[in-house]
Structures are given as structure tokens and as C-alpha cells.
Design a protein around this motif. Sequence first.
Motif, PDB file in Angstrom:
ATOM      1  N   ALA A 224       0.866  -1.180   0.000  1.00 48.67           N
ATOM      2  CA  ALA A 224       0.000   0.000   0.000  1.00 48.67           C
ATOM      3  C   ALA A 224       0.897   1.223   0.000  1.00 48.67           C
ATOM      4  O   ALA A 224       2.086   1.125   0.270  1.00 48.67           O
ATOM      5  N   SER A 225       0.327   2.382  -0.307  1.00 47.07           N
ATOM      6  CA  SER A 225       1.137   3.595  -0.258  1.00 47.07           C
ATOM      7  C   SER A 225       0.896   4.309   1.070  1.00 47.07           C
ATOM      8  O   SER A 225      -0.122   4.095   1.721  1.00 47.07           O
ATOM      9  N   VAL A 226       1.849   5.153   1.457  1.00 40.90           N
ATOM     10  CA  VAL A 226       1.746   5.864   2.736  1.00 40.90           C
ATOM     11  C   VAL A 226       0.523   6.785   2.713  1.00 40.90           C
ATOM     12  O   VAL A 226       0.275   7.483   1.734  1.00 40.90           O
ATOM     13  N   GLY A 227      -0.257   6.741   3.785  1.00 45.28           N
ATOM     14  CA  GLY A 227      -1.445   7.585   3.876  1.00 45.28           C
ATOM     15  C   GLY A 227      -2.707   6.933   3.324  1.00 45.28           C
ATOM     16  O   GLY A 227      -3.797   7.432   3.513  1.00 45.28           O
ATOM     17  N   GLU A 228      -2.531   5.809   2.648  1.00 45.18           N
ATOM     18  CA  GLU A 228      -3.689   5.105   2.086  1.00 45.18           C
ATOM     19  C   GLU A 228      -4.503   4.450   3.213  1.00 45.18           C
ATOM     20  O   GLU A 228      -3.941   4.020   4.219  1.00 45.18           O
ATOM     21  N   VAL A 229      -5.824   4.405   3.016  1.00 44.52           N
ATOM     22  CA  VAL A 229      -6.681   3.720   3.985  1.00 44.52           C
ATOM     23  C   VAL A 229      -7.009   2.346   3.427  1.00 44.52           C
ATOM     24  O   VAL A 229      -7.599   2.229   2.354  1.00 44.52           O
ATOM     25  N   ILE A 230      -6.577   1.297   4.125  1.00 46.70           N
ATOM     26  CA  ILE A 230      -6.813  -0.051   3.621  1.00 46.70           C
ATOM     27  C   ILE A 230      -7.727  -0.819   4.582  1.00 46.70           C
ATOM     28  O   ILE A 230      -7.769  -0.528   5.772  1.00 46.70           O
ATOM     29  N   SER A 231      -8.444  -1.773   4.035  1.00 47.32           N
ATOM     30  CA  SER A 231      -9.329  -2.559   4.891  1.00 47.32           C
ATOM     31  C   SER A 231      -8.593  -3.802   5.401  1.00 47.32           C
ATOM     32  O   SER A 231      -7.740  -4.355   4.717  1.00 47.32           O
ATOM     33  N   ILE A 232      -8.928  -4.183   6.615  1.00 52.94           N
ATOM     34  CA  ILE A 232      -8.352  -5.382   7.219  1.00 52.94           C
ATOM     35  C   ILE A 232      -9.515  -6.279   7.599  1.00 52.94           C
ATOM     36  O   ILE A 232     -10.472  -5.815   8.227  1.00 52.94           O
ATOM     37  N   ARG A 233      -9.451  -7.521   7.197  1.00 50.98           N
ATOM     38  CA  ARG A 233     -10.513  -8.459   7.572  1.00 50.98           C
ATOM     39  C   ARG A 233      -9.919  -9.584   8.394  1.00 50.98           C
ATOM     40  O   ARG A 233      -8.883 -10.138   8.027  1.00 50.98           O
ATOM     41  N   THR A 234     -10.555  -9.903   9.519  1.00 52.72           N
ATOM     42  CA  THR A 234     -10.028 -10.968  10.375  1.00 52.72           C
ATOM     43  C   THR A 234     -11.140 -11.929  10.763  1.00 52.72           C
ATOM     44  O   THR A 234     -12.307 -11.560  10.862  1.00 52.72           O
ATOM     45  N   LYS A 235     -10.726 -13.148  10.996  1.00 52.04           N
ATOM     46  CA  LYS A 235     -11.670 -14.152  11.473  1.00 52.04           C
ATOM     47  C   LYS A 235     -10.903 -15.166  12.308  1.00 52.04           C
ATOM     48  O   LYS A 235      -9.740 -15.456  12.030  1.00 52.04           O
ATOM     49  N   ILE A 236     -11.559 -15.682  13.337  1.00 51.79           N
ATOM     50  CA  ILE A 236     -10.935 -16.728  14.144  1.00 51.79           C
ATOM     51  C   ILE A 236     -11.994 -17.773  14.457  1.00 51.79           C
ATOM     52  O   ILE A 236     -13.176 -17.438  14.597  1.00 51.79           O
ATOM     53  N   ASN A 237     -11.578 -19.024  14.534  1.00 55.04           N
ATOM     54  CA  ASN A 237     -12.540 -20.072  14.893  1.00 55.04           C
ATOM     55  C   ASN A 237     -12.665 -20.131  16.406  1.00 55.04           C
ATOM     56  O   ASN A 237     -11.689 -20.397  17.101  1.00 55.04           O
ATOM     57  N   HIS A 238     -13.859 -19.858  16.890  1.00 59.03           N
ATOM     58  CA  HIS A 238     -14.083 -19.900  18.339  1.00 59.03           C
ATOM     59  C   HIS A 238     -15.567 -20.115  18.568  1.00 59.03           C
ATOM     60  O   HIS A 238     -16.395 -19.475  17.928  1.00 59.03           O
ATOM     61  N   ARG A 239     -15.929 -20.979  19.525  1.00 57.37           N
ATOM     62  CA  ARG A 239     -17.352 -21.298  19.663  1.00 57.37           C
ATOM     63  C   ARG A 239     -18.143 -20.171  20.317  1.00 57.37           C
ATOM     64  O   ARG A 239     -19.347 -20.106  20.215  1.00 57.37           O
ATOM     65  N   MET A 240     -17.494 -19.255  21.043  1.00 60.12           N
ATOM     66  CA  MET A 240     -18.185 -18.095  21.638  1.00 60.12           C
ATOM     67  C   MET A 240     -19.422 -18.540  22.441  1.00 60.12           C
ATOM     68  O   MET A 240     -20.534 -18.074  22.197  1.00 60.12           O
ATOM     69  N   GLU A 241     -19.210 -19.435  23.396  1.00 62.87           N
ATOM     70  CA  GLU A 241     -20.316 -19.914  24.227  1.00 62.87           C
ATOM     71  C   GLU A 241     -20.873 -18.735  25.035  1.00 62.87           C
ATOM     72  O   GLU A 241     -20.145 -18.128  25.812  1.00 62.87           O
ATOM     73  N   SER A 242     -22.164 -18.430  24.843  1.00 62.34           N
ATOM     74  CA  SER A 242     -22.684 -17.160  25.362  1.00 62.34           C
ATOM     75  C   SER A 242     -22.990 -17.190  26.861  1.00 62.34           C
ATOM     76  O   SER A 242     -23.215 -16.153  27.463  1.00 62.34           O
ATOM     77  N   GLY A 243     -23.063 -18.378  27.464  1.00 61.75           N
ATOM     78  CA  GLY A 243     -23.431 -18.451  28.870  1.00 61.75           C
ATOM     79  C   GLY A 243     -24.931 -18.499  29.074  1.00 61.75           C
ATOM     80  O   GLY A 243     -25.419 -18.469  30.190  1.00 61.75           O
TER      81      GLY A 243
END
Lengths: 141, 108
Positions: B13-32
Amino acid sequence: MTLSRRKTLALGSAAISISIIPFDLAFAIKPETQALVDEFTNGASVSEEGALIISAPEIAENGGAVPISINAPGAKRIVIIAENNPNPKVITFNFGELSGRSEVSTRIRLHSTQDLLAVAELNDGSFISSAVNIKVTLGGC
Amino acid sequence: MAIKPRIKIKKKASVGEVISIRTKINHRMESGQRIDKDTNEKIPRMIIHTFEASFNGKEIITFNLEGSVSADPYFEFFLKVPEAGELLCKWTDDEGSIFEATKTLAIS
């Protein structure tokens, strides 16, 4: 002036619809939700006018993963509250110094059809809020 | 339990550019909130409660999650590129496990 039966009915129905409209438009907020909002704002007043956009599907088939996207230019913190969830507070976003845009997308759980509320704190310290109604076919909490 | 944290960004990317970041993780997220059908007791909450992203040690965003975020949490957010460097994402869950993933970004 004599009122015919037809006129009386027309007047009556007009009066009813006028009295109903304000209830439709006003966003009725639950006390628990208000408490969460106050906790976030420290009791400061919240404007309902402002550039805070929630993008979400009108009808969510799977309440276990509802894609939402929040865009609030100039916001440093945003909280998402789902009123009808057993645990109404969903997530808080804090934007740091390198954040390019106060915009974020994620997926959340919704228990039932409800209003999703977002409150944002702007860089000048003021608060804005916005709500969107999402119909949920299958709850996912 | 949780595995495979994933990050998607541009390589350059170039300096000052706004880039998107996408993340994902496998987790069951047990809500309680769920009830175990055998014992009739609530399954204890086990979610990722904090997600942080930084670039060369400077904060991009911090998210505080509660029980209502979907399993396998996915996020998309934006970075204003200051220089070439390394992006670090960090997930912390209720059991105290910390998952980290990094990506390098070059200046074009």
C-alpha cells in the motif's frame, strides 16, 4: 352543521390515526437499555440526529449470525445494544490513532425481532445515536 | 479450541492510504445462556472478550465483546498506513488464552 354517518366515521378514524402516529414514530427505549446508554455516555445527552449509519438486513433469517456494518465519521467509540437479547450489550468499538475510518463490520447474535441501537462518542465529546429494526426469523442466542 | 486466526490485507500500500483489514478466528463463543440438556445447568460463558489490532506497536482499534457476538467472530476495519511494518492482531478469551496473528505490509 349536521354530521352524516359517513363524515362522523371519517372524522373518528382520522382522530384515531393521529393519536396512534406519535407512538409509532417515537423510539420506545427500555429502562435496561437506557441504563446501558447512560453507562456509556456518563449521563450526557444523546442526539438522534447525526451521521451514524447502521447497515443491516431488514430481515435476518439466521439470528445466530446477522451481518451488521456501522459507519460514524469522526467517532472514537461506538457501542452496540440489542434490546431483546438476554445480554443486551453486544460490543464496544474503540478506534485508536491509526484507525483509517470509523467504520467496522461484524456479525452478531439476535434473540428475536427488535431494534438494534448504536451510540457513538464523537471526537468533540458529543454523543449521537441511531436505531434500526431487524426482523429475525430464527433466534440465535 | 480456537484455531486458525486469519487476517486478510493487501500486500502493498502507499503511505497515507486507507486499507481494509478483515479478520476471522474459529471460536465457539459460548454465550453463557444455553442450557445443558443432560444436567439442566447453564453452560458457562466462554467467549473472546477482547480483540486488539496494532501496527508497529500503535493501536488501530480495540473491541470489547460481550455474549452476543456470533461464533467464529469476523471483523472488518480500516487502517491508515503510516509506514511499512507489521500488523498484529490479538484475541483474548475467558480462559485466558491469547491468540495472535501477524501480517507484514510493504510500501509500494
